[in-house]
Design an enzyme around this catalytic site. Sequence first.
Site, PDB file in Angstrom:
ATOM      1  CB  ALA A  36      -0.903   0.091   1.133  1.00 55.72           C
ATOM      2  CE  LYS A  37       5.830   0.460  -2.890  1.00 56.24           C
ATOM      3  NZ  LYS A  37       5.083  -0.605  -3.448  1.00 56.24           N
ATOM      4  NE  ARG A  38      -3.002   3.399   1.675  1.00 58.12           N
ATOM      5  CZ  ARG A  38      -3.429   2.919   0.684  1.00 58.12           C
ATOM      6  NH1 ARG A  38      -2.376   2.918  -0.400  1.00 58.12           N
ATOM      7  NH2 ARG A  38      -4.739   2.389   0.051  1.00 58.12           N
TER       8      ARG A  38
END
Lengths: 272, 272
Positions: free
Chosen positions: B92-94
């Site tokens: 998700a690369k949050r």
Amino acid sequence: MTRAELFSQIQQKSSFLCVGLDPDLEKIPSHLKAESDPIFSFCREIIEQTADFAVAYKPNIAFFEALGPKGWESLQKVQEIIPKDIFTIADAKRGDIGNTSKLYAKAFFETMDFDSITVAPYMGKDSVTPFLEFENKWVILLALTSNMGSLDFQVIEDKEGKPLFLSVLEKSQAWGSPENLMFVVGATRGELIGEVRKAVPEHFFLVPGVGAQGGSLSEVAKYGMNSTCGLLVNSSRGIIYASGEKDFAKAARKEAEKLQIEMKGLLDLYLG
Amino acid sequence: MTRAELFSQIQQKSSFLCVGLDPDLEKIPSHLKAESDPIFSFCREIIEQTADFAVAYKPNIAFFEALGPKGWESLQKVQEIIPKDIFTIADAKRGDIGNTSKLYAKAFFETMDFDSITVAPYMGKDSVTPFLEFENKWVILLALTSNMGSLDFQVIEDKEGKPLFLSVLEKSQAWGSPENLMFVVGATRGELIGEVRKAVPEHFFLVPGVGAQGGSLSEVAKYGMNSTCGLLVNSSRGIIYASGEKDFAKAARKEAEKLQIEMKGLLDLYLG
């Protein structure tokens, strides 16, 4: 939305206020919890009461995403009721390899119809440019954020003494233009906004950190304003949680109006 | 899942394969499009056919998010059917300010039940630590990615000649431990994996870029393996799109098995 349209909106309303929509089920007034979609109802009333004073709304995607598919339905409904002449920002901090960023762009620019999205720069050019390929849509790239952690990496200086956030500003200018690329520049270190403004004279800045996080609006305007304003100053909690009671939307309106009056003074001072 | 459980899984299957689930409506076999939830059907068949060889699955969240609320329902269903002894990664690369990262963590660790999430480091400590507060859940922090844009900022050297990705590795080790923090380390620059391994001897690496992006599995193992393997090597397109016809899942199985056999050889060589 084009830059000219955004500036025209700023002039009409004498405001450069962005209202951050962080609808937290634990914080919204309890009478809303009986509604079928409490966070939508909350945002709708906030939008109705603050639209006179705001030139942008910034839903914070995490607050919707935490609720699962139903939260995404609420987000879509919120995006749809924001008046079309007001700039919309999906505060999503996305960014991934090219084919993946393209799908995030699709999610926020096609499946939904946001004007802009916040993007994290760590993965570089090919993680950012897919968002720039949509006409009249904007990337708002993280440069200097307002949180404590911004000191961990963003201010690391290279061999020439250039901090990372300046490298991000300089390099990314070749990827977009002032017509489709803005930067997140936090307000908590006022003197740095002037330094950033020198590096990117024309681009808009989205400025978080005024109010709750301690930044000063007059400092931001003094150091950051340019000939087309060039600023969207965000306030979230200070407006939307001004009251936790049934009068929350009216209380939000009052706080938004206070900021708009201060902004009018600053626009008159620097652009009048 | 604990690190011991993950390593035990690696030993049992003689594999450190992570299968990336990037279900693209434009690429999945056309016969699936008649189903009520094509991307779920696609992922389900892939999982059924590859579970013998995979120790991790990594749904790429963008591919689900692009489909709106329905995509999130598909994602939940996919997460739920992955066998419980297989490690799950929400790619998700949050990463955002503390109160916001906390909600992203809630979305992926509570609303859904992923074992881990990929996180971008640009905003620093308080954007990462909220994800580390969940028991037996993991952060997989971007360090050195495998795309072209990784050269834009991740390799900028500071005054002492230390590249940014090494600062990320060093600083973040104080935020978590080898029991809850992994790193994304791309395979496209094999010699760099050794450098990274020196900086973080114990932590697991999630390694993208083998296959489609040109990295070599044997180089990755040579430079990156440690005493508990310490590697999850991802393959997405090479497996899930091995065939675009009705035999896609069987073709995926074959590709996964090929990689597992190669991995068994490397595990025998270095840990046997």
